[in-house]
Motif scaffolding. Sequence first.
Motif, PDB file in Angstrom:
ATOM      1  N   SER A  22      30.769 -37.950 -39.191  1.00  0.00           N
ATOM      2  CA  SER A  22      29.563 -38.053 -38.371  1.00  0.00           C
ATOM      3  C   SER A  22      29.929 -38.363 -36.918  1.00  0.00           C
ATOM      4  O   SER A  22      29.287 -37.867 -35.984  1.00  0.00           O
ATOM      5  N   ALA A  23      31.007 -39.146 -36.716  1.00  0.00           N
ATOM      6  CA  ALA A  23      31.470 -39.412 -35.349  1.00  0.00           C
ATOM      7  C   ALA A  23      32.000 -38.140 -34.697  1.00  0.00           C
ATOM      8  O   ALA A  23      31.786 -37.909 -33.495  1.00  0.00           O
ATOM      9  N   ALA A  28      31.483 -33.787 -30.759  1.00  0.00           N
ATOM     10  CA  ALA A  28      31.489 -32.346 -30.490  1.00  0.00           C
ATOM     11  C   ALA A  28      30.187 -31.886 -29.840  1.00  0.00           C
ATOM     12  O   ALA A  28      30.197 -31.058 -28.917  1.00  0.00           O
ATOM     13  N   THR A  29      29.060 -32.423 -30.293  1.00  0.00           N
ATOM     14  CA  THR A  29      27.786 -32.009 -29.692  1.00  0.00           C
ATOM     15  C   THR A  29      27.660 -32.550 -28.274  1.00  0.00           C
ATOM     16  O   THR A  29      27.024 -31.910 -27.417  1.00  0.00           O
ATOM     17  N   GLY A 164      21.448 -30.738 -31.330  1.00  0.00           N
ATOM     18  CA  GLY A 164      21.475 -29.403 -31.889  1.00  0.00           C
ATOM     19  C   GLY A 164      22.309 -29.200 -33.129  1.00  0.00           C
ATOM     20  O   GLY A 164      22.350 -28.082 -33.673  1.00  0.00           O
ATOM     21  N   ALA A 165      23.014 -30.233 -33.618  1.00  0.00           N
ATOM     22  CA  ALA A 165      23.798 -30.066 -34.841  1.00  0.00           C
ATOM     23  C   ALA A 165      22.891 -29.788 -36.025  1.00  0.00           C
ATOM     24  O   ALA A 165      21.788 -30.355 -36.135  1.00  0.00           O
ATOM     25  N   ALA A 354      39.082 -35.900 -32.823  1.00  0.00           N
ATOM     26  CA  ALA A 354      38.828 -34.674 -33.577  1.00  0.00           C
ATOM     27  C   ALA A 354      38.280 -33.580 -32.668  1.00  0.00           C
ATOM     28  O   ALA A 354      38.681 -32.407 -32.767  1.00  0.00           O
ATOM     29  N   ALA A 355      37.368 -33.947 -31.776  1.00  0.00           N
ATOM     30  CA  ALA A 355      36.826 -32.963 -30.835  1.00  0.00           C
ATOM     31  C   ALA A 355      37.906 -32.478 -29.873  1.00  0.00           C
ATOM     32  O   ALA A 355      37.962 -31.287 -29.532  1.00  0.00           O
ATOM     33  N   ASP A 356      38.784 -33.388 -29.418  1.00  0.00           N
ATOM     34  CA  ASP A 356      39.904 -32.980 -28.560  1.00  0.00           C
ATOM     35  C   ASP A 356      40.786 -31.954 -29.271  1.00  0.00           C
ATOM     36  O   ASP A 356      41.177 -30.933 -28.688  1.00  0.00           O
ATOM     37  N   LEU A 357      41.130 -32.244 -30.520  1.00  0.00           N
ATOM     38  CA  LEU A 357      41.987 -31.340 -31.282  1.00  0.00           C
ATOM     39  C   LEU A 357      41.309 -29.987 -31.472  1.00  0.00           C
ATOM     40  O   LEU A 357      41.946 -28.936 -31.365  1.00  0.00           O
ATOM     41  N   ALA A 358      40.021 -30.014 -31.758  1.00  0.00           N
ATOM     42  CA  ALA A 358      39.285 -28.754 -31.915  1.00  0.00           C
ATOM     43  C   ALA A 358      39.278 -27.951 -30.625  1.00  0.00           C
ATOM     44  O   ALA A 358      39.272 -26.713 -30.644  1.00  0.00           O
ATOM     45  N   ASP A 359      39.316 -28.650 -29.488  1.00  0.00           N
ATOM     46  CA  ASP A 359      39.318 -27.986 -28.183  1.00  0.00           C
ATOM     47  C   ASP A 359      40.721 -27.580 -27.723  1.00  0.00           C
ATOM     48  O   ASP A 359      40.887 -27.106 -26.594  1.00  0.00           O
ATOM     49  N   GLY A 360      41.725 -27.787 -28.581  1.00  0.00           N
ATOM     50  CA  GLY A 360      43.081 -27.395 -28.227  1.00  0.00           C
ATOM     51  C   GLY A 360      43.947 -28.512 -27.700  1.00  0.00           C
ATOM     52  O   GLY A 360      45.074 -28.266 -27.251  1.00  0.00           O
TER      53      GLY A 360
END
Length: 376
Positions: A22-23, A28-29, A164-165, A354-360
């Motif tokens: 959830s974090a 990410a949003t 928007g999630a 996690a969002a950083d990793l998803a962004d590369g």
Amino acid sequence: MAVDELPAEVDIAVVGAGLMGSAAAWAATRRGHSVALLEQFSLGHDHGSSHGSARIVRRAYADPLYVRMTGRAFALWRELERDSGQPLLRITGGLDHGEPWHTDGIAAALAEAGVPHELLAAEEAQRRWPGMRFEGRVVFHPEAGTVDAARAMDAFVACARRRGASVHPESPVQRVSIAGGRARVETGGGAVTAHRVVAACGAWTADLLAGLVPLPELTVTQQQVFHFPRRDFGADWPTAVHEGAAAHTYNLPGGRDGGPGDGRKLAEYLAPDGEPTAPGDRSGVVSPAARDRVTDYVREWLPGLAPTPFNEATCLYTSTSGADFVLDRTGPVVVCSPCSGHGAKFAPLIGEVAADLADGGQPPDPRFTLAAHSST
């Protein structure tokens, strides 16, 4: 909550809506990504590791890396409180006592990071906090307390959904596959294609990613926690960790689970009779031997509590061999396993990672990588 329609495609699919998942959805949003948050059970369920109304938050580590991370996590907890309009933290201060390697290491790391703290003799600490007894020197630092884990998950989800999630409880993921650099996430209610998938499913991580990502060994055990009534409702004790010659325990205010008398939550850290288990085979039965050990501990070290637990529960611990987190990405899959029993306090920071990793981006430290774990 209304049922969201599963989108055909999103930037990021997050599997698991516990504290970390959830974090991650919240983080990410906040970056403008489209997100689908998938949970196999109902939101806020008690089958894993995130439920309950009180978890310790604190700065005290003997490792400078984790001390720095706690500072960033505290700032993000406050940001979540502002974003959600919900109070989530209860600041009480924190105590550590026991063997010199434990207290001296923490004091040194806090001093290096410039975190305010005090070193007290056991007798001085006992005068300050009647009803508690201490072993060896005591480290007190004021930037510690508890977070309401259940309400924090609600806040993460509500804020992510507001941005928007789409949120999908009761939607177990049956399979994740990779093609063309993207992930296809299949559920009983349909499939979603994602540029990145964040696996934040705790004890179910190995099952989800088997054959897809070379994971290190993740050991899942069932642990137990107990709540004891307080004899004196006037004293507001700090959270406490005891790493002694024969004690490895933590205790904290129990939050809503502690009832109107603010009962104390107490548990052993990785109890020796914690049952190795598969998440679907968890017994949910509290170990009588653990209950006896914890009750004996209360009699000896916490005379301010009545030594009869009024509430007890089990939870799952997912642990690595070195107690470090697994935070890394391979292809479109982000592995988010901040485990080993001490990850909850870092939840909003883990979401950002996690969002950083998803962004590369890169893991926050080499020791969190899959490669580092495979070499241990």
